[in-house]
Every structure is written in C-alpha cells, then in structure tokens.
Design a protein around this motif. Structure first.
Motif, mmCIF file in Angstrom:
data_model
loop_
_atom_site.group_PDB
_atom_site.id
_atom_site.type_symbol
_atom_site.label_atom_id
_atom_site.label_comp_id
_atom_site.label_asym_id
_atom_site.label_seq_id
_atom_site.Cartn_x
_atom_site.Cartn_y
_atom_site.Cartn_z
ATOM 1 N N THR A 79 -36.442 -30.269 -6.295
ATOM 2 C CA THR A 79 -36.949 -30.152 -7.652
ATOM 3 C C THR A 79 -35.828 -29.678 -8.578
ATOM 4 O OG1 THR A 79 -37.604 -27.850 -7.324
ATOM 5 C CG2 THR A 79 -39.225 -29.560 -6.772
ATOM 6 N N ALA A 80 -36.116 -29.698 -9.874
ATOM 7 C CA ALA A 80 -35.127 -29.210 -10.835
ATOM 8 C C ALA A 80 -34.796 -27.743 -10.583
ATOM 9 C CB ALA A 80 -35.651 -29.402 -12.259
ATOM 10 N N LEU A 81 -35.816 -26.944 -10.238
ATOM 11 C CA LEU A 81 -35.598 -25.528 -9.976
ATOM 12 C C LEU A 81 -34.751 -25.324 -8.721
ATOM 13 C CD1 LEU A 81 -36.165 -22.639 -10.791
ATOM 14 C CD2 LEU A 81 -38.295 -22.722 -9.479
ATOM 15 N N ALA A 82 -35.038 -26.107 -7.671
ATOM 16 C CA ALA A 82 -34.264 -25.992 -6.431
ATOM 17 C C ALA A 82 -32.806 -26.379 -6.664
ATOM 18 C CB ALA A 82 -34.887 -26.874 -5.350
ATOM 19 N N ALA A 83 -32.583 -27.461 -7.421
ATOM 20 C CA ALA A 83 -31.209 -27.880 -7.729
ATOM 21 C C ALA A 83 -30.481 -26.813 -8.524
ATOM 22 C CB ALA A 83 -31.233 -29.200 -8.493
ATOM 23 N N THR A 84 -31.199 -26.172 -9.448
ATOM 24 C CA THR A 84 -30.604 -25.108 -10.249
ATOM 25 C C THR A 84 -30.172 -23.936 -9.377
ATOM 26 O OG1 THR A 84 -31.952 -25.711 -12.159
ATOM 27 C CG2 THR A 84 -31.004 -23.502 -12.148
ATOM 28 N N VAL A 85 -31.043 -23.526 -8.464
ATOM 29 C CA VAL A 85 -30.719 -22.404 -7.566
ATOM 30 C C VAL A 85 -29.505 -22.742 -6.708
ATOM 31 C CG1 VAL A 85 -31.541 -21.074 -5.589
ATOM 32 C CG2 VAL A 85 -33.074 -21.504 -7.510
ATOM 33 N N ALA A 86 -29.492 -23.934 -6.113
ATOM 34 C CA ALA A 86 -28.394 -24.329 -5.231
ATOM 35 C C ALA A 86 -27.071 -24.366 -5.982
ATOM 36 C CB ALA A 86 -28.694 -25.694 -4.603
ATOM 37 N N LEU A 87 -27.074 -24.981 -7.156
ATOM 38 C CA LEU A 87 -25.829 -25.131 -7.906
ATOM 39 C C LEU A 87 -25.340 -23.795 -8.455
ATOM 40 C CD1 LEU A 87 -26.487 -28.481 -9.814
ATOM 41 C CD2 LEU A 87 -24.904 -28.081 -7.924
ATOM 42 N N LEU A 88 -26.260 -22.947 -8.879
ATOM 43 C CA LEU A 88 -25.864 -21.653 -9.429
ATOM 44 C C LEU A 88 -25.210 -20.780 -8.366
ATOM 45 C CD1 LEU A 88 -25.863 -19.785 -11.879
ATOM 46 C CD2 LEU A 88 -28.125 -18.974 -11.187
ATOM 47 N N ILE A 89 -25.808 -20.738 -7.182
ATOM 48 C CA ILE A 89 -25.246 -19.921 -6.099
ATOM 49 C C ILE A 89 -23.894 -20.479 -5.651
ATOM 50 C CG2 ILE A 89 -25.561 -19.306 -3.670
ATOM 51 C CD1 ILE A 89 -28.561 -19.017 -4.266
ATOM 52 N N ALA A 90 -23.826 -21.805 -5.453
ATOM 53 C CA ALA A 90 -22.572 -22.413 -4.999
ATOM 54 C C ALA A 90 -21.467 -22.243 -6.036
ATOM 55 C CB ALA A 90 -22.795 -23.893 -4.694
ATOM 56 N N ALA A 91 -21.793 -22.469 -7.300
ATOM 57 C CA ALA A 91 -20.778 -22.365 -8.346
ATOM 58 C C ALA A 91 -20.255 -20.936 -8.469
ATOM 59 C CB ALA A 91 -21.364 -22.819 -9.684
ATOM 60 N N THR A 92 -21.129 -19.955 -8.320
ATOM 61 C CA THR A 92 -20.706 -18.556 -8.400
ATOM 62 C C THR A 92 -19.721 -18.217 -7.286
ATOM 63 O OG1 THR A 92 -22.822 -17.912 -9.397
ATOM 64 C CG2 THR A 92 -21.489 -16.165 -8.389
ATOM 65 N N LEU A 93 -20.024 -18.655 -6.057
ATOM 66 C CA LEU A 93 -19.142 -18.360 -4.931
ATOM 67 C C LEU A 93 -17.783 -19.045 -5.091
ATOM 68 C CD1 LEU A 93 -21.691 -18.621 -1.969
ATOM 69 C CD2 LEU A 93 -20.713 -16.550 -2.954
ATOM 70 N N VAL A 94 -17.804 -20.302 -5.526
ATOM 71 C CA VAL A 94 -16.545 -21.031 -5.704
ATOM 72 C C VAL A 94 -15.714 -20.399 -6.824
ATOM 73 C CG1 VAL A 94 -15.517 -23.244 -6.367
ATOM 74 C CG2 VAL A 94 -17.456 -23.194 -4.804
ATOM 75 N N ALA A 95 -16.373 -20.019 -7.919
ATOM 76 C CA ALA A 95 -15.659 -19.398 -9.037
ATOM 77 C C ALA A 95 -15.033 -18.071 -8.626
ATOM 78 C CB ALA A 95 -16.613 -19.196 -10.215
ATOM 79 N N LEU A 96 -15.735 -17.298 -7.804
ATOM 80 C CA LEU A 96 -15.163 -16.049 -7.308
ATOM 81 C C LEU A 96 -13.885 -16.313 -6.514
ATOM 82 C CD1 LEU A 96 -18.370 -14.095 -6.171
ATOM 83 C CD2 LEU A 96 -16.882 -13.571 -8.116
ATOM 84 N N GLY A 97 -13.900 -17.385 -5.715
ATOM 85 C CA GLY A 97 -12.706 -17.753 -4.968
ATOM 86 C C GLY A 97 -11.555 -18.127 -5.880
ATOM 87 N N VAL A 98 -11.858 -18.844 -6.961
ATOM 88 C CA VAL A 98 -10.821 -19.232 -7.916
ATOM 89 C C VAL A 98 -10.179 -18.007 -8.542
ATOM 90 C CG1 VAL A 98 -10.383 -20.393 -10.116
ATOM 91 C CG2 VAL A 98 -11.861 -21.471 -8.417
ATOM 92 N N PHE A 99 -10.996 -17.073 -8.993
ATOM 93 C CA PHE A 99 -10.466 -15.892 -9.670
ATOM 94 C C PHE A 99 -9.718 -14.950 -8.718
ATOM 95 C CE2 PHE A 99 -14.180 -16.797 -12.619
ATOM 96 C CZ PHE A 99 -13.378 -17.419 -13.552
#
Length: 385
Positions: free
Chosen positions: A63-83
């Motif tokens: 669902t849209a909500l499930a996609a939002t949760v997945a992308l938000l968590i993944a993007a946060t972890l990847v961004a932390l790695g970048v910084f």
C-alpha cells in the motif's frame, strides 16, 4: 530515497577508482556520474524496479503507507551512512525494508527470489574481487605487453556493451541491444532474410559482436600507440561512465520499486514517469552528496593507480549488467569496494584498509537486519492501530 542512493551508491561508486587514479576530479566525477546515472535509470531501470516492487513478497500488494514506511526507514539508514562516510549497501537496506513491511502485512516470503538475490550478493565479493585481482596482476606482468592487453580488455568490454538491452532500441514496451538490431539488419539485408534458426541467428550475432569488439580494440590500440598513459586514463573514464550508467539502471529500482504496486490504482501514471522521477533524484543526489563518498572510496579503501582502477571497473560493469538483466537488486557499494580491494591486493595490499573493510562489512550486514526489523516492527504497530 533516490537522493540518498545518488549521494551514497550510484553517485559515488562508479568514478571512485578513476578519482583515486587522478584521472578526474571529485567534483567533475559527481557531475558526470549524475548525468549518466539519470540516463541509465530511464533506459535500463524497469526490470529491477518491477522486481523490488512486486517480487520480494508474495500474496500482498504494498500500500501507499507500506511503501512510505519502507522508503523512509531505508533512506534514513543510507543517509546516515553518507554523512558518516561509510558506504551502506543500498540494495541490502531497501530489500530488507520492503520485505519487512510486506511480511508485517501478512505476505509470504518469496524464497525463490531470495535465493537468487543472496547468491549474487554472496558471490559478488569473490567473483568481482577475484577478477579484479587477476586483471590487475596481468596488467602488472611484464610478459604481457600493455599495448596488447589493454585493447583486449577493451574488446571484452565492447562485447558486453553491444549486447546490453536498451529501452530505446526495442519494440514498444520492450528493449533491444546494438548487436541484436545489427543482426536483424544483416539477416534482412545482407543475407536476404534466409537465416532463421536459433543457431544460425546466434552465429550471426556472434559475428556482429566480434566485429564491433575488434573495432573497439583497434581504436584503443591506435590511441595507445600515440600516448599509452593518456589512453589508459581515457579508457578508465569510459569504464567509469559505463559503470555510472549501469548504476542508474540498477539503483533507481531500489528507490521507486516500492511504488510499482500503486500503479494499479493510479493507472494514468506510466512506469516511465516513475523512472524519470527516480532518475532526477539520483541526479540531484550525485551532484550534492556524492563527492564526500567518492573521496572515501577513492582514498580510504585502497590506493589506486590507472591499472588497478581499470581492473576494478571491468568486473564491476559486468556484474552490474548481469544484475540488471536478471532484475536482481544489487549493491554497487559491495561491487565496487570488493573490486577495489581485489585490485589493491594484486599489488601486495596497496594500502588496503582492513579496519575500514571490517566496519564496512558489519555496516552491510547491520543495515539489512536493522531495516528488516525496523520496517516489520513499525508496520506491525501501524497495522494493529
């Protein structure tokens, strides 16, 4: 998510060996890789996008909500790695997040797809690093003249390129390769359309591939005779561009794949619109966030010269195109880091940072486990509410 991937994976990895060899500056590498990654996302991104969106969990549609949760968590972890300057494996992170929310929704594990993915993930360090090591050793061997070896390597790369499928070359809704299109021309014009059996078509395509590969080898050989050192650098930059294009085709699917199930609801939105949007995100991420990671990969993992950089990029390109062909989400950080380390060991270690590698491997494993657990937990709480 596309921004984070552009900053930390598809934008930083392709030209890191070239930067390490002083063939291109950090900022110029970020600019070029962004453009090529955008092109790859649009022309090659569909297969991995569909795999991430619909083949990781069975029995449910995100669902849209499930996609939002997945992308938000993944993007946060990847961004932390970048910084933090550590290349988090985006494929591990996104795959874990999508599987986590899918299972929390009551989906069934797609074991067959998981076996494909894990097989590629496990083999990548050994295959990529091994080929990079062997290639670097050949380039260092005095018994094999560089004026012969480098054009031969270019011919192998050319053979892969002409058989890569592009959206622009295929029929409507499909794709085609340079070799495939030229084979059709040869069969239809030069041979009068008389060749038709699969074996005969394969032979004609092999001949076309061989002819095009020889042209590539001859062009580089002529360039090498004029100026061997600069010819190697130009070949290195071409390899970086091919890897950047492949990165866009593979990594865009990690960003927009979770949105694919929503296209059944919003049928007026074509998948090419998602690819364009994801490509723009990769482009912006490459231009604004990639330079930091390019520097980390180019300098912290191993000291690279032009020869070892060429050795690192050839298997990286081959593995990336294999993943795109089979629609398997693959981590470009894993591919490039493994190849860089393999080529570095060919020179007796060549500044390979074992401590950095240990932390990187732990970050890869941790990102997969953490993204899966977090997404499963968050989605379970949302579903209960």
């Amino acid at each position: 998510m596309a921004w984070a991937i552009g900053a930390g994976s598809s934008g930083s990895t392709p030209f890191a060996p070239a930067v390490g060899a002083n063939a291109i500056s950090v900022m110029r590498a970020g600019l070029v890789v962004g453009v090529l990654g955008f092109a790859g996302a649009v022309l090659q991104g569909q297969s991995v996008t569909e795999a991430v969106g619909s083949e990781l969990v069975g029995g449910v549609s995100l669902t849209a909500l499930a996609a939002t949760v997945a992308l938000l968590i993944a993007a946060t972890l990847v961004a932390l790695g970048v910084f933090r300057g550590y290349p988090i494996a985006t494929a591990f992170t996104v795959t874990g997040a999508v599987v986590g929310v899918g299972l929390a929704m009551g989906g069934e594990p797609a074991w067959a797809k998981y076996r494909q993915i894990v097989t590629l993930w496990v083999l990548t360090p050994f295959v990529g690093g091994g080929i990079a090591y062997a290639t670097a050793r050949l380039l260092r061997a005095e018994r094999v003249p560089e004026r012969v070896l480098v054009p031969t390597l270019a011919a192998l790369v050319g053979a892969i390129v002409v058989n890569v499928d592009f959206a622009l070359l295929g029929p409507a809704g499909g794709s085609g390769s340079i070799a495939g299109e030229l084979t059709a021309v040869v069969v239809g014009v030069a041979l009068g359309g008389t060749v038709g059996s699969p074996r005969e078509l394969l032979l004609v395509r092999g001949g076309v591939t061989l002819a095009l590969s020889l042209l590539v080898a001859l062009a580089l050989a002529a360039d090498t005779r004029r100026d061997a050192e600069n010819a190697q650098r130009r070949f290195l930059l071409v390899l970086g561009g091919l890897v950047a294009f492949s990165a866009g085709g593979s990594q865009v699917g990690l960003a927009i794949g979770p949105l694919v199930p929503l296209l059944d609801t919003f049928q007026s939105i074509p998948i090419v619109a998602l690819l364009l949007g994801g490509g723009v995100g990769l482009l912006v991420g490459s231009w604004t966030g990639a330079p930091r990671m390019i520097k980390a990969l180019a300098q912290d993992y191993s000291s690279l010269g032009p020869r070892r950089s060429i050795a690192a990029l050839i298997p990286s390109f081959a593995i990336a195109q294999t993943a795109v062909a089979f629609g398997i989400p693959v981590s470009f950080n894993e591919i490039i880091v493994s190849a860089i380390v393999g080529s570095g060991y060919a020179a007796g270690g060549a500044g390979v940072s074992r401590k950095k590698m240990l932390f990187t491997v732990l970050a890869w494993a941790g990102s997969l486990a953490l993204s899966l657990l977090l997404s499963y937990g968050v989605m379970t709480v949302i579903e209960s509410i």
